[in-house]
Scaffold this motif. Structure first.
Motif, PDB file in Angstrom:
ATOM      1  N   GLU A   1       3.619   6.138  -2.338  1.00 55.67           N
ATOM      2  CA  GLU A   1       4.410   6.922  -2.598  1.00 55.67           C
ATOM      3  C   GLU A   1       5.146   6.495  -4.067  1.00 55.67           C
ATOM      4  O   GLU A   1       6.110   7.646  -3.911  1.00 55.67           O
ATOM      5  CB  GLU A   1       5.660   6.883  -1.337  1.00 55.67           C
ATOM      6  CG  GLU A   1       4.860   6.924   0.013  1.00 55.67           C
ATOM      7  CD  GLU A   1       5.434   6.699   1.210  1.00 55.67           C
ATOM      8  OE1 GLU A   1       7.205   5.567   1.202  1.00 55.67           O
ATOM      9  OE2 GLU A   1       5.797   6.585   2.718  1.00 55.67           O
ATOM     10  N   SER A   2       4.767   5.772  -4.893  1.00 55.50           N
ATOM     11  CA  SER A   2       5.035   5.970  -5.780  1.00 55.50           C
ATOM     12  C   SER A   2       5.407   6.991  -6.737  1.00 55.50           C
ATOM     13  O   SER A   2       4.419   7.905  -7.372  1.00 55.50           O
ATOM     14  CB  SER A   2       4.974   5.051  -6.934  1.00 55.50           C
ATOM     15  OG  SER A   2       4.801   4.447  -8.135  1.00 55.50           O
TER      16      SER A   2
ATOM     17  N   GLN B   1      -7.828  -4.638   1.224  1.00 52.98           N
ATOM     18  CA  GLN B   1      -8.496  -4.484  -0.278  1.00 52.98           C
ATOM     19  C   GLN B   1      -7.923  -3.360  -0.418  1.00 52.98           C
ATOM     20  O   GLN B   1      -8.335  -2.671   0.304  1.00 52.98           O
ATOM     21  CB  GLN B   1      -9.812  -4.768  -0.635  1.00 52.98           C
ATOM     22  CG  GLN B   1      -9.658  -6.339  -0.370  1.00 52.98           C
ATOM     23  CD  GLN B   1     -11.784  -6.972  -0.684  1.00 52.98           C
ATOM     24  OE1 GLN B   1     -12.088  -5.781  -0.677  1.00 52.98           O
ATOM     25  NE2 GLN B   1     -11.783  -8.389  -0.492  1.00 52.98           N
ATOM     26  N   MET B   2      -7.826  -2.614  -1.476  1.00 60.39           N
ATOM     27  CA  MET B   2      -7.740  -1.179  -2.235  1.00 60.39           C
ATOM     28  C   MET B   2      -7.961  -1.127  -2.977  1.00 60.39           C
ATOM     29  O   MET B   2      -7.062  -2.418  -3.999  1.00 60.39           O
ATOM     30  CB  MET B   2      -6.473  -0.934  -1.400  1.00 60.39           C
ATOM     31  CG  MET B   2      -6.663   1.313  -1.219  1.00 60.39           C
ATOM     32  SD  MET B   2      -7.885   1.726  -0.836  1.00 60.39           S
ATOM     33  CE  MET B   2      -7.969   1.896   0.382  1.00 60.39           C
TER      34      MET B   2
ATOM     35  N   TYR C   1       0.988  -1.061  -0.047  1.00 57.61           N
ATOM     36  CA  TYR C   1      -0.042  -0.344   0.291  1.00 57.61           C
ATOM     37  C   TYR C   1       0.665   1.428   0.443  1.00 57.61           C
ATOM     38  O   TYR C   1       0.840   2.143  -0.533  1.00 57.61           O
ATOM     39  CB  TYR C   1      -0.841   0.428   0.894  1.00 57.61           C
ATOM     40  CG  TYR C   1      -1.632   1.367   1.059  1.00 57.61           C
ATOM     41  CD1 TYR C   1      -2.893   0.908   0.545  1.00 57.61           C
ATOM     42  CD2 TYR C   1      -1.787   2.242   1.156  1.00 57.61           C
ATOM     43  CE1 TYR C   1      -4.193   1.933   0.858  1.00 57.61           C
ATOM     44  CE2 TYR C   1      -2.312   3.269   2.401  1.00 57.61           C
ATOM     45  CZ  TYR C   1      -3.546   3.298   1.768  1.00 57.61           C
ATOM     46  OH  TYR C   1      -4.307   4.094   1.469  1.00 57.61           O
ATOM     47  N   LYS C   2       2.132   1.504   1.032  1.00 57.71           N
ATOM     48  CA  LYS C   2       2.230   2.729   1.107  1.00 57.71           C
ATOM     49  C   LYS C   2       2.965   2.430  -0.363  1.00 57.71           C
ATOM     50  O   LYS C   2       3.733   3.647  -0.924  1.00 57.71           O
ATOM     51  CB  LYS C   2       3.780   2.574   2.404  1.00 57.71           C
ATOM     52  CG  LYS C   2       5.007   3.176   2.226  1.00 57.71           C
ATOM     53  CD  LYS C   2       5.243   2.836   3.614  1.00 57.71           C
ATOM     54  CE  LYS C   2       6.534   4.189   3.668  1.00 57.71           C
ATOM     55  NZ  LYS C   2       7.614   3.693   5.375  1.00 57.71           N
TER      56      LYS C   2
ATOM     57  N   LYS D   1       9.914  -5.019  -5.929  1.00 58.96           N
ATOM     58  CA  LYS D   1      10.296  -4.418  -5.015  1.00 58.96           C
ATOM     59  C   LYS D   1      10.047  -4.039  -3.369  1.00 58.96           C
ATOM     60  O   LYS D   1      10.871  -4.312  -2.586  1.00 58.96           O
ATOM     61  CB  LYS D   1      11.032  -3.266  -5.583  1.00 58.96           C
ATOM     62  CG  LYS D   1      12.151  -2.102  -5.134  1.00 58.96           C
ATOM     63  CD  LYS D   1      12.189  -1.012  -5.431  1.00 58.96           C
ATOM     64  CE  LYS D   1      13.713  -0.759  -5.093  1.00 58.96           C
ATOM     65  NZ  LYS D   1      13.437   1.223  -5.824  1.00 58.96           N
ATOM     66  N   ALA D   2       9.220  -3.688  -3.278  1.00 61.82           N
ATOM     67  CA  ALA D   2       8.474  -3.503  -2.160  1.00 61.82           C
ATOM     68  C   ALA D   2       8.400  -4.795  -1.096  1.00 61.82           C
ATOM     69  O   ALA D   2       8.365  -5.321  -0.237  1.00 61.82           O
ATOM     70  CB  ALA D   2       7.444  -3.751  -2.004  1.00 61.82           C
TER      71      ALA D   2
END
Length: 420
Positions: A372-373, A393-394, A367-368, A414-415
């Motif tokens: 932040e991308s 879920q988002m 999510y982060k 990558k995350a």
């Protein structure tokens, strides 16, 4: 008489493909899998990937047939047989190439007589087309050659040929190499017109009728055209006609169910993590040319929960931990002009490799990364019904037209690779 309702294809290309499949299965049964090379594209199984694999397998076998080192090569389509028709343009192109019905001429992933992880260690090697690196299940197979038009990820450093080139269609790279080698032979082998026309279709649809093609796409298409049964026709007119037929077929998705749409262009792989508890996580990406609202209307109950129930049933079947649906559609702005809108649907499961606590943490991590991308922050906002979504879920919307799977997938992977 048709066997099991299958009409056998006509022409040299269909005969070769069917005979090659039969020979491979006979050799595998006899313990001779080590004699075979698999030419494989990506899991999305689009026309470019399929054609490039078939073209190079045909060339590799025929160009070495009368040498001291003949090759046994077969195209492996990394999609299940019943998923091939989820790309109507593929079905149309194969029908035009006079292949057998039911795609019985082709070797698909679900027809492999052995698990890919085992087979990878037995075969002579793999050749990658339209894909820069093998998925995890094929990582133990030697990489003999790579032909790709994506970013070089460093896989197969000793592969020969190893070609990465920015062209519209990977089939361009494969067909050009094939023609160069074919024309250098003491005597050319027979090139079936059905395969030549399949090649032209793949180049045409990926380059939007050569309008977005590079010089190499155009030059290679013209070289192929001169050898095809269309050679006496007007080149530009024939490419335009072919492109329209395939483009119209590609858009014919209205009758597809949500499950069909999730499956038709789905790519997944295991991603390494630093976590000793969960060293790998399975991440899957679907690309769907409908908005989530449009897809919800296709469900039995026309409800948001129903879409996620269908998605959950599909991802459970294939063992996915993190699923991402990348939707795209067009809307009219206030001036009446159409603009492309993209959606990112994120869902993290806790019933495959990870428990509830890990799933919660992994959801927060991904999510982060999305929020932040820099690549996705062009009008990135939460979906208009985000407050109705369930746990882990988002859904976001954004207007970066170029940020499809090639951009989103590396951000998420990558995350995951940094998640502990």
């Amino acid at each position: 008489m048709p066997f099991n309702g299958i009409e056998t294809g006509v022409g040299h290309f269909s005969e070769w493909s069917r005979a090659t499949k039969k020979e491979f299965l006979i050799d595998w049964e006899a313990g001779r899998a080590s004699e075979w090379i698999f030419v494989q594209g990506n899991e999305g199984g689009d026309l470019d990937s399929m054609t490039a694999a078939l073209t190079w397998a045909y060339h590799l076998e025929h160009s070495t047939m009368n040498t001291s080192n003949p090759k046994k090569a077969i195209a492996l389509l990394q999609t299940p047989t019943d998923a091939l028709d989820l790309r109507p343009e593929n079905k149309l192109a194969l029908d035009k190439s006079q292949m057998s019905t039911g795609h019985s001429d082709l070797l698909t992933l679900d027809e492999l007589p052995e698990d890919p992880e085992n087979l990878a260690r037995e075969i002579q090697g793999i050749i990658l087309v339209d894909h820069p690196a093998p998925v995890r299940k094929w990582r133990d197979a030697p990489i003999l050659s790579i032909f790709d038009h994506h970013v070089d990820s460093g896989a197969g450093p000793d592969a020969k040929p190893r070609i990465f080139e920015k062209v519209a269609s990977c089939t361009t790279i494969v067909a050009r190499q094939m023609l160069d080698e074919l024309e250098a032979l003491p005597e050319e082998y027979h090139m079936p017109h059905e395969l030549l026309e399949l090649i032209l279709g793949a180049i045409a649809i990926d380059s939007k009728g050569l309008e977005e093609g590079t010089d190499e796409d155009v030059k290679t298409a013209k070289r192929i055209f001169k050898r095809s049964n269309w050679r006496d026709r007007d080149f530009d007119h024939q490419i335009e006609k072919l492109t329209k037929e395939l483009k119209d077929a590609k858009k014919d998705l209205d009758a597809m169910t949500v499950r069909d749409l999730l499956r038709r262009d789905f790519k997944s792989d295991l991603v390494d993590t630093p976590s000793p508890r969960t060293p790998t996580v399975n991440v899957g990406f679907a690309s769907i040319p409908f908005s989530l609202d449009e897809q919800i209307k296709k469900t039995e109950f026309g409800a948001l929960f129903d879409w996620f129930a269908i998605e959950a049933a599909w991802t459970a079947q294939i063992g996915i931990d993190i699923s991402v649906a990348l939707n795209k559609h067009k809307i009219k702005d206030k001036d009446g002009k159409k603009k492309k809108v993209r959606e990112i649907v994120l869902n993290v499961r806790s019933d495959v490799r990870i428990d509830e606590e890990q799933a919660d943490d992994l959801f927060r991590t991904v999510y982060k990364a999305i929020e932040e991308s820099k690549e996705l922050n062009v009008n990135l906002k939460k979906w208009h019904r985000a407050d109705e979504l369930g746990k882990r879920q988002m859904v976001w919307t954004h207007e970066n037209e170029d940020a499809g799977r090639k951009i989103v997938r590396p951000i998420i992977e990558k995350a995951v690779m940094a998640w502990k």
